[in-house]
Design a protein around this motif. Structure first.
Motif, PDB file in Angstrom:
ATOM      1  N   UNK A  23       0.842  -1.207   0.000  1.00 18.82           N
ATOM      2  CA  UNK A  23       0.000   0.000   0.000  1.00 18.82           C
ATOM      3  C   UNK A  23       0.872   1.251   0.000  1.00 18.82           C
ATOM      4  N   UNK A  24       1.962   1.222   0.751  1.00 20.67           N
ATOM      5  CA  UNK A  24       2.819   2.401   0.871  1.00 20.67           C
ATOM      6  C   UNK A  24       3.458   2.789  -0.456  1.00 20.67           C
ATOM      7  N   UNK A  25       4.052   1.815  -1.161  1.00 21.96           N
ATOM      8  CA  UNK A  25       4.703   2.160  -2.434  1.00 21.96           C
ATOM      9  C   UNK A  25       3.676   2.598  -3.471  1.00 21.96           C
ATOM     10  N   UNK A  26       2.486   1.978  -3.425  1.00 17.47           N
ATOM     11  CA  UNK A  26       1.429   2.379  -4.355  1.00 17.47           C
ATOM     12  C   UNK A  26       0.965   3.797  -4.032  1.00 17.47           C
ATOM     13  N   UNK A  27       0.742   4.100  -2.770  1.00 14.17           N
ATOM     14  CA  UNK A  27       0.302   5.445  -2.367  1.00 14.17           C
ATOM     15  C   UNK A  27       1.343   6.490  -2.741  1.00 14.17           C
ATOM     16  N   UNK A  28       2.623   6.158  -2.570  1.00 13.25           N
ATOM     17  CA  UNK A  28       3.697   7.088  -2.939  1.00 13.25           C
ATOM     18  C   UNK A  28       3.704   7.334  -4.452  1.00 13.25           C
ATOM     19  N   UNK A  29       3.499   6.282  -5.234  1.00 11.88           N
ATOM     20  CA  UNK A  29       3.467   6.412  -6.696  1.00 11.88           C
ATOM     21  C   UNK A  29       2.346   7.353  -7.103  1.00 11.88           C
ATOM     22  N   UNK A  30       1.161   7.136  -6.562  1.00 11.92           N
ATOM     23  CA  UNK A  30       0.006   7.967  -6.898  1.00 11.92           C
ATOM     24  C   UNK A  30       0.218   9.409  -6.426  1.00 11.92           C
ATOM     25  N   UNK A  34       0.225  13.473  -8.058  1.00  7.77           N
ATOM     26  CA  UNK A  34      -0.881  14.280  -7.534  1.00  7.77           C
ATOM     27  C   UNK A  34      -2.235  13.631  -7.758  1.00  7.77           C
ATOM     28  N   UNK A  35      -2.293  12.322  -7.547  1.00  8.17           N
ATOM     29  CA  UNK A  35      -3.537  11.575  -7.718  1.00  8.17           C
ATOM     30  C   UNK A  35      -3.842  10.799  -6.442  1.00  8.17           C
ATOM     31  N   UNK A  36      -5.095  10.739  -6.063  1.00  6.71           N
ATOM     32  CA  UNK A  36      -5.460   9.901  -4.910  1.00  6.71           C
ATOM     33  C   UNK A  36      -5.317   8.424  -5.274  1.00  6.71           C
ATOM     34  N   UNK A  37      -4.749   7.643  -4.361  1.00  8.91           N
ATOM     35  CA  UNK A  37      -4.551   6.211  -4.613  1.00  8.91           C
ATOM     36  C   UNK A  37      -5.849   5.443  -4.411  1.00  8.91           C
ATOM     37  N   UNK A  38      -6.116   4.530  -5.316  1.00  5.38           N
ATOM     38  CA  UNK A  38      -7.232   3.596  -5.176  1.00  5.38           C
ATOM     39  C   UNK A  38      -6.788   2.499  -4.209  1.00  5.38           C
ATOM     40  N   UNK A  39      -7.710   1.626  -3.802  1.00  4.69           N
ATOM     41  CA  UNK A  39      -7.285   0.452  -3.034  1.00  4.69           C
ATOM     42  C   UNK A  39      -6.275  -0.357  -3.859  1.00  4.69           C
ATOM     43  N   UNK A  40      -5.321  -0.944  -3.181  1.00  7.22           N
ATOM     44  CA  UNK A  40      -4.248  -1.683  -3.845  1.00  7.22           C
ATOM     45  C   UNK A  40      -4.787  -2.788  -4.748  1.00  7.22           C
ATOM     46  N   UNK A  41      -5.803  -3.509  -4.315  1.00  6.41           N
ATOM     47  CA  UNK A  41      -6.372  -4.592  -5.140  1.00  6.41           C
ATOM     48  C   UNK A  41      -6.942  -4.047  -6.444  1.00  6.41           C
ATOM     49  N   UNK A  42      -7.559  -2.877  -6.390  1.00  3.96           N
ATOM     50  CA  UNK A  42      -8.116  -2.262  -7.594  1.00  3.96           C
ATOM     51  C   UNK A  42      -7.000  -1.899  -8.561  1.00  3.96           C
ATOM     52  N   UNK A  43      -5.928  -1.317  -8.028  1.00  7.64           N
ATOM     53  CA  UNK A  43      -4.792  -0.927  -8.868  1.00  7.64           C
ATOM     54  C   UNK A  43      -4.151  -2.152  -9.519  1.00  7.64           C
ATOM     55  N   UNK A  44      -3.943  -3.204  -8.737  1.00  7.89           N
ATOM     56  CA  UNK A  44      -3.313  -4.417  -9.271  1.00  7.89           C
ATOM     57  C   UNK A  44      -4.191  -5.058 -10.342  1.00  7.89           C
ATOM     58  N   UNK A  45      -5.493  -5.118 -10.101  1.00 11.62           N
ATOM     59  CA  UNK A  45      -6.408  -5.706 -11.096  1.00 11.62           C
ATOM     60  C   UNK A  45      -6.412  -4.879 -12.373  1.00 11.62           C
ATOM     61  N   UNK A  46      -6.399  -3.563 -12.230  1.00 14.10           N
ATOM     62  CA  UNK A  46      -6.393  -2.688 -13.406  1.00 14.10           C
ATOM     63  C   UNK A  46      -5.093  -2.846 -14.191  1.00 14.10           C
ATOM     64  N   UNK A  47      -3.967  -2.860 -13.487  1.00 15.90           N
ATOM     65  CA  UNK A  47      -2.684  -3.002 -14.184  1.00 15.90           C
ATOM     66  C   UNK A  47      -2.607  -4.334 -14.920  1.00 15.90           C
TER      67      UNK A  47
END
Length: 159
Positions: A23-30, A34-47
């Motif tokens: 979650x931390x590395x994903x939140x930092x990336x987002x 300047x974008x709000x991070x989605x839930x990690x599972x949503x991001x992984x499924x989308x990618x």
């Protein structure tokens, strides 16, 4: 397009890293975009679904399913514009713009097993296969040459 490629390349096969591992590395990336991070599972499924749609090799294919990110549409005299509310929504909006402009097929995944980098094919006939001819393309050409050389060599024995 940069946002989309950056998102697709949050996994680095060669380095063995994955921004979506925590979650931390994903939140930092987002946050860096300047974008709000989605839930990690949503991001992984989308990618994973986007990489599959871009031609990821069969062994790395994910199920493509409907993703419902928070996405608004704004209307103005300039036209219709997608207004994404999160990082994944922004990436999917970028993918949708590429699709509607006929450019989605220029997003490709390098077929090299130790690479799998996402890249934009800028070749006139959309035929580029490798992320880099200097690296992955050259390695494959050398492998092919060696395979052809060893299979076509004939050994002759003298007695």
């Amino acid at each position: 397009m940069t946002l989309l490629l950056d998102f697709l390349n949050t996994v680095d096969v060669e380095e063995g890293t994955d921004v979506l591992a925590t979650e931390q590395t994903w939140s930092e990336w987002a946050a860096a975009r300047d974008l709000p991070a989605d839930p990690l599972r949503t991001a992984a499924a989308a990618r994973d679904a986007l990489r599959t749609a871009a031609g990821s090799p069969a062994g790395e294919q994910a199920e493509i399913h409907d993703l419902l990110p928070p996405l608004a549409v704004t209307l103005s005299p300039e036209g219709v514009e997608l207004a994404p509310a999160t990082a994944v929504a922004a990436v999917l909006a970028a993918a949708a713009r590429l699709t509607t402009s006929g450019q989605w097929d220029r997003i490709k995944i390098c077929p090299a097993e130790n690479c799998r980098w996402a890249f934009h094919d800028r070749s006139p006939n959309r035929s580029r296969a490798w992320c880099s001819m200097r690296v992955c393309g050259n390695r494959q050409k050398v492998r092919s040459y060696r395979r052809r050389s060893t299979s076509s060599s004939v050994s002759v024995e003298f007695s």
